[in-house]
Structure formats: structure tokens, C-alpha cells
Design a protein around this motif. Structure first.
Motif, PDB file in Angstrom:
ATOM      1  N   VAL A 274       0.869  -1.179   0.000  1.00  0.00           N
ATOM      2  CA  VAL A 274       0.000   0.000   0.000  1.00  0.00           C
ATOM      3  C   VAL A 274       0.907   1.230   0.000  1.00  0.00           C
ATOM      4  N   THR A 275       1.034   1.887  -1.139  1.00  0.00           N
ATOM      5  CA  THR A 275       2.015   2.969  -1.283  1.00  0.00           C
ATOM      6  C   THR A 275       1.406   4.345  -1.500  1.00  0.00           C
ATOM      7  N   GLY A 276       0.168   4.395  -1.965  1.00  0.00           N
ATOM      8  CA  GLY A 276      -0.437   5.690  -2.274  1.00  0.00           C
ATOM      9  C   GLY A 276       0.101   6.325  -3.538  1.00  0.00           C
ATOM     10  N   SER A 277       0.817   5.557  -4.362  1.00  0.00           N
ATOM     11  CA  SER A 277       1.415   6.104  -5.585  1.00  0.00           C
ATOM     12  C   SER A 277       0.330   6.459  -6.604  1.00  0.00           C
ATOM     13  N   ARG A 278       0.447   7.640  -7.177  1.00  0.00           N
ATOM     14  CA  ARG A 278      -0.511   8.085  -8.188  1.00  0.00           C
ATOM     15  C   ARG A 278      -0.188   7.450  -9.537  1.00  0.00           C
ATOM     16  N   PRO A 279      -1.196   7.208 -10.361  1.00  0.00           N
ATOM     17  CA  PRO A 279      -0.942   6.635 -11.684  1.00  0.00           C
ATOM     18  C   PRO A 279      -0.237   7.647 -12.583  1.00  0.00           C
ATOM     19  N   ALA A 280       0.438   7.122 -13.579  1.00  0.00           N
ATOM     20  CA  ALA A 280       1.111   7.997 -14.546  1.00  0.00           C
ATOM     21  C   ALA A 280       0.073   8.850 -15.263  1.00  0.00           C
ATOM     22  N   VAL A 281       0.391  10.147 -15.429  1.00  0.00           N
ATOM     23  CA  VAL A 281      -0.579  11.065 -16.023  1.00  0.00           C
ATOM     24  C   VAL A 281      -0.898  10.680 -17.465  1.00  0.00           C
ATOM     25  N   GLU A 282       0.032   9.987 -18.135  1.00  0.00           N
ATOM     26  CA  GLU A 282      -0.207   9.564 -19.516  1.00  0.00           C
ATOM     27  C   GLU A 282      -1.399   8.614 -19.621  1.00  0.00           C
ATOM     28  N   GLN A 283      -1.697   7.898 -18.536  1.00  0.00           N
ATOM     29  CA  GLN A 283      -2.816   6.956 -18.553  1.00  0.00           C
ATOM     30  C   GLN A 283      -4.144   7.681 -18.741  1.00  0.00           C
ATOM     31  N   ALA A 284      -4.195   8.954 -18.355  1.00  0.00           N
ATOM     32  CA  ALA A 284      -5.445   9.710 -18.483  1.00  0.00           C
ATOM     33  C   ALA A 284      -5.893   9.802 -19.935  1.00  0.00           C
ATOM     34  N   GLY A 285      -4.941   9.901 -20.852  1.00  0.00           N
ATOM     35  CA  GLY A 285      -5.296   9.983 -22.264  1.00  0.00           C
ATOM     36  C   GLY A 285      -5.604   8.641 -22.875  1.00  0.00           C
ATOM     37  N   ASN A 286      -4.867   7.595 -22.447  1.00  0.00           N
ATOM     38  CA  ASN A 286      -5.038   6.270 -23.035  1.00  0.00           C
ATOM     39  C   ASN A 286      -6.202   5.492 -22.434  1.00  0.00           C
ATOM     40  N   ASP A 287      -6.435   5.702 -21.143  1.00  0.00           N
ATOM     41  CA  ASP A 287      -7.457   4.924 -20.423  1.00  0.00           C
ATOM     42  C   ASP A 287      -8.063   5.813 -19.341  1.00  0.00           C
ATOM     43  N   PRO A 288      -8.913   6.769 -19.729  1.00  0.00           N
ATOM     44  CA  PRO A 288      -9.414   7.742 -18.750  1.00  0.00           C
ATOM     45  C   PRO A 288     -10.170   7.101 -17.584  1.00  0.00           C
ATOM     46  N   ARG A 289     -10.984   6.086 -17.871  1.00  0.00           N
ATOM     47  CA  ARG A 289     -11.721   5.443 -16.773  1.00  0.00           C
ATOM     48  C   ARG A 289     -10.752   4.737 -15.824  1.00  0.00           C
ATOM     49  N   GLY A 290      -9.804   3.984 -16.379  1.00  0.00           N
ATOM     50  CA  GLY A 290      -8.820   3.312 -15.549  1.00  0.00           C
ATOM     51  C   GLY A 290      -7.977   4.288 -14.750  1.00  0.00           C
ATOM     52  N   TYR A 291      -7.665   5.437 -15.363  1.00  0.00           N
ATOM     53  CA  TYR A 291      -6.886   6.458 -14.665  1.00  0.00           C
ATOM     54  C   TYR A 291      -7.651   6.992 -13.449  1.00  0.00           C
ATOM     55  N   LEU A 292      -8.942   7.266 -13.627  1.00  0.00           N
ATOM     56  CA  LEU A 292      -9.738   7.778 -12.513  1.00  0.00           C
ATOM     57  C   LEU A 292      -9.862   6.738 -11.396  1.00  0.00           C
ATOM     58  N   GLN A 293     -10.006   5.468 -11.794  1.00  0.00           N
ATOM     59  CA  GLN A 293     -10.080   4.410 -10.781  1.00  0.00           C
ATOM     60  C   GLN A 293      -8.762   4.301 -10.012  1.00  0.00           C
ATOM     61  N   ALA A 294      -7.656   4.363 -10.737  1.00  0.00           N
ATOM     62  CA  ALA A 294      -6.346   4.272 -10.092  1.00  0.00           C
ATOM     63  C   ALA A 294      -6.090   5.490  -9.207  1.00  0.00           C
ATOM     64  N   LEU A 295      -6.583   6.645  -9.643  1.00  0.00           N
ATOM     65  CA  LEU A 295      -6.417   7.858  -8.850  1.00  0.00           C
ATOM     66  C   LEU A 295      -7.211   7.765  -7.552  1.00  0.00           C
ATOM     67  N   ALA A 296      -8.435   7.222  -7.642  1.00  0.00           N
ATOM     68  CA  ALA A 296      -9.256   7.058  -6.444  1.00  0.00           C
ATOM     69  C   ALA A 296      -8.599   6.075  -5.475  1.00  0.00           C
ATOM     70  N   ARG A 297      -8.053   4.996  -6.013  1.00  0.00           N
ATOM     71  CA  ARG A 297      -7.386   4.016  -5.144  1.00  0.00           C
ATOM     72  C   ARG A 297      -6.160   4.636  -4.474  1.00  0.00           C
ATOM     73  N   ALA A 298      -5.397   5.414  -5.231  1.00  0.00           N
ATOM     74  CA  ALA A 298      -4.218   6.072  -4.658  1.00  0.00           C
ATOM     75  C   ALA A 298      -4.616   6.976  -3.499  1.00  0.00           C
ATOM     76  N   SER A 299      -5.752   7.667  -3.648  1.00  0.00           N
ATOM     77  CA  SER A 299      -6.241   8.535  -2.575  1.00  0.00           C
ATOM     78  C   SER A 299      -6.605   7.735  -1.337  1.00  0.00           C
ATOM     79  N   GLU A 300      -7.258   6.579  -1.543  1.00  0.00           N
ATOM     80  CA  GLU A 300      -7.626   5.720  -0.422  1.00  0.00           C
ATOM     81  C   GLU A 300      -6.373   5.181   0.272  1.00  0.00           C
ATOM     82  N   GLU A 301      -5.403   4.752  -0.518  1.00  0.00           N
ATOM     83  CA  GLU A 301      -4.158   4.249   0.058  1.00  0.00           C
ATOM     84  C   GLU A 301      -3.444   5.343   0.845  1.00  0.00           C
ATOM     85  N   ALA A 302      -3.439   6.548   0.299  1.00  0.00           N
ATOM     86  CA  ALA A 302      -2.759   7.654   0.978  1.00  0.00           C
ATOM     87  C   ALA A 302      -3.388   7.937   2.333  1.00  0.00           C
ATOM     88  N   GLU A 303      -4.724   7.827   2.426  1.00  0.00           N
ATOM     89  CA  GLU A 303      -5.372   8.041   3.719  1.00  0.00           C
ATOM     90  C   GLU A 303      -4.950   6.979   4.727  1.00  0.00           C
TER      91      GLU A 303
END
Length: 321
Positions: A274-303
Motif C-alpha cells: 500500500v504505497t499511495g502512488s498516483r498513476p502515470a498522467v499519460e494513462q489519463a489519455g489512453n485509459d481515462p476510466r482506468g486512470y480515474l479508478q487508479a487515482l481514487a485508489r491512490a487517494s484511499e491508500e494515501a489516507e
């Protein structure tokens, strides 16, 4: 009515119509279990490592002490792969009634079973085990008495010889007015867990302090509806105090634990991925839904690993081979 704090907490939290027998904990405070399913996934990884270390026993135990609403046990069970789930024996331990929506595979019990092979986890359990409070005076420590109707306090008699010895070893007070929470009941409770652990690991997770840095006036607090309130032991609020996990560790070793590690939730969860690492910003263009999911998970991990929040919890890990 005037009682010692230990007796008052016992009645307020676990007596007839006590807070923990009446209320849903999630309505009053946020825990790691409620913050994110990531926590249960991390516990599952710990359980899988124990399973491997034990050689894949026919029955693998997960015992959740202080299970509350059963969220951790249910989350681990749901996330477990079929091959592991088929061997899991999950026991949720709590004094409250069994939650109606809990999966049938989970055993609901008032006490931990004997002969555990696997993982015992006690997340924010020890801090709700009632303790007496002592205050230092010019004549030595005295017990603090409390009026259960309004929280008013006054001094009572001397602690027992056993409690005085505990204070001298684990929480020495020096100046008049200093206070300590006498942790012997928590030490005994934790030792009873280690005794029931045949093989595997037991983990206690709680707000804690160490011998070299005890708070001079204690940590007693009340919580209601997510807010800090006066700790009046009338059953209207949760009453808690931080845990001397170093004292519990020594008690666990006396009960048979052969390894001991004291760390923080931040470090323990990071070791479990559990690291809280944010996804690579490039993923937002290639896989916007996956990027948002990974971003939400990173936020949960960070908490979960935030040093000034949930990540600051102490983790006591002890094992028997």
C-alpha cells in the motif's frame, strides 16, 4: 454514583444498553476498515503470507477481535481467491449482536477460539478495554474516581500493589498532577490472545505511545457522531485511551510469543504494497476510466498510510511458530 474509571468504562461501554452493544461504530468514528477496502486487501496479503509460512494448512484461521460490524472479516473473505477461501475459517469476535448481513461462513463469537492456526487481528480493540486512571500526588499515586452521570472527578485510594508495580515499570509519574492509564487489563487481554494462537501471527493495531514518550496527563477521550466530546461514562459516547503497546508486547512474550515487531501502520501497510502512488498522467489519455479508478485508489491508500492520521497507528506483530 462514583466509580473507578475502569468500572465506569465497563458499565458505559459494555453494560446493559452500553454504547458498544447499542451503537454502530461507523456512525461515530472512522476506522481503517471503513476508510477503504484496500485495508482488507492488505490483511489478505498478510494472511496469504502466513498461509505459505505454515505450509498451507488444511484449515487456515482468520480471527478478527473487536469485529464491530464485521467489515474486515467480510472484506477479507470476499477478496480471497477460491483456493484459499475454501480453507478459511473466519471468526469475528465481538460482544455486540451479529450483524444481519454478515456472510454465513463467518462465525460470530463473544471470545476468540483456542488453537488458532493463522492470523489474529485486533484493530482498535485494546483501546476500548477499560482501564483505571491514576494521578500522582505528594503522597504517591491515587486512583481517580468519576461520577458516571456528569464526568466529575475526585481522588480515591491507592492503586493495588500490582498496579503500582505496573506504573513503576511502564508509566512512571513524577510531578503531582500527572496522570497515567494503568494498562494491566490490556496486557492480560493481549496475553490471552497469544495463548490461543497455536501457530501464526497476532497483530494489534491502535493509537499508542512508548515508555520514553508517555503523555503526562493521559489520553482519555470521548467520541460521538464523529466528534471529540467530554468522556462522560453515561453510555452516550465511546470512551477510549491510547494503548501502551510496548507493555502489551512484553506480556505477549511472557505468554509464548517468539517474535515481536513494533511499527506504524504506515510502515506495515507499505510493506504490504500500500504505497499511495498516483498513476502515470499519460494513462489519463489512453485509459481515462482506468486512470480515474487508479487515482481514487491512490487517494484511499494515501489516507491509510498518512503519518498524521491512520498511518500513525501502532502495529504490534507477534508470532508463534
Amino acid at each position: 454514583m462514583w466509580l473507578t474509571w475502569r468500572a465506569a468504562m465497563e458499565h458505559a461501554l459494555y453494560g446493559e444498553s452500553g454504547f458498544y452493544l447499542r451503537e454502530r461504530p461507523s456512525s461515530h468514528f472512522r476506522t481503517s476498515v471503513g476508510a477503504s477496502p484496500v485495508f482488507a486487501e492488505a490483511v489478505l496479503r498478510e494472511l496469504a503470507a502466513i498461509n505459505e509460512a505454515l505450509g498451507g494448512p488444511e484449515v487456515l484461521d482468520l480471527v478478527d477481535i473487536g469485529a464491530g460490524e464485521g467489515g474486515l472479516a467480510a472484506g477479507v473473505l470476499a477478496a480471497a481467491p477460491p483456493a484459499l477461501r475454501s480453507r478459511l475459517r473466519v471468526t469475528a469476535v465481538d460482544l455486540a449482536p451479529r450483524p444481519p448481513a454478515l456472510p454465513e461462513e463467518i462465525v460470530w463469537a463473544r471470545a476468540a477460539p483456542d488453537g488458532i492456526h493463522g492470523l489474529v487481528i485486533a484493530n482498535e480493540w485494546l483501546d476500548n478495554i477499560p482501564v483505571d486512571i491514576a494521578e500522582q500526588t505528594a503522597d504517591g499515586p491515587r486512583l481517580v474516581l468519576v461520577n458516571v452521570t456528569d464526568g466529575e472527578e475526585r481522588l480515591g485510594g491507592r492503586p493495588s500493589e500490582a498496579d503500582l508495580a505496573w506504573l513503576d515499570r511502564w508509566w512512571p509519574m513524577r510531578a503531582p498532577g500527572e496522570r497515567a492509564e494503568i494498562g494491566r487489563p490490556r496486557d492480560r487481554a493481549w496475553a490471552s490472545v497469544i495463548v490461543r494462537l497455536a501457530r501464526g501471527r497476532a497483530i494489534a493495531i491502535d493509537y499508542t505511545h512508548a515508555l520514553e514518550d508517555r503523555p503526562p496527563y493521559g489520553t482519555l477521550a470521548g467520541y460521538r457522531d464523529g466528534a471529540l466530546v467530554a468522556p462522560v461514562p453515561d453510555g452516550s459516547c465511546d470512551i477510549t485511551a491510547h494503548v501502551a503497546l510496548d507493555a502489551c508486547a512484553a506480556s505477549g512474550e511472557s505468554a509464548g510469543a517468539v517474535t515481536t515487531a513494533l511499527t506504524t501502520q504506515r510502515e506495515a501497510l507499505r510493506a504490504l504494497g500500500v504505497t499511495g502512488s498516483r498513476p502515470a498522467v499519460e494513462q489519463a489519455g489512453n485509459d481515462p476510466r482506468g486512470y480515474l479508478q487508479a487515482l481514487a485508489r491512490a487517494s484511499e491508500e494515501a489516507e491509510l498510510i498518512a503519518a498524521g492520521g491512520l498511518g500513525g497507528f501502532g502495529w504490534l506483530c507477534q508470532s508463534r511458530p
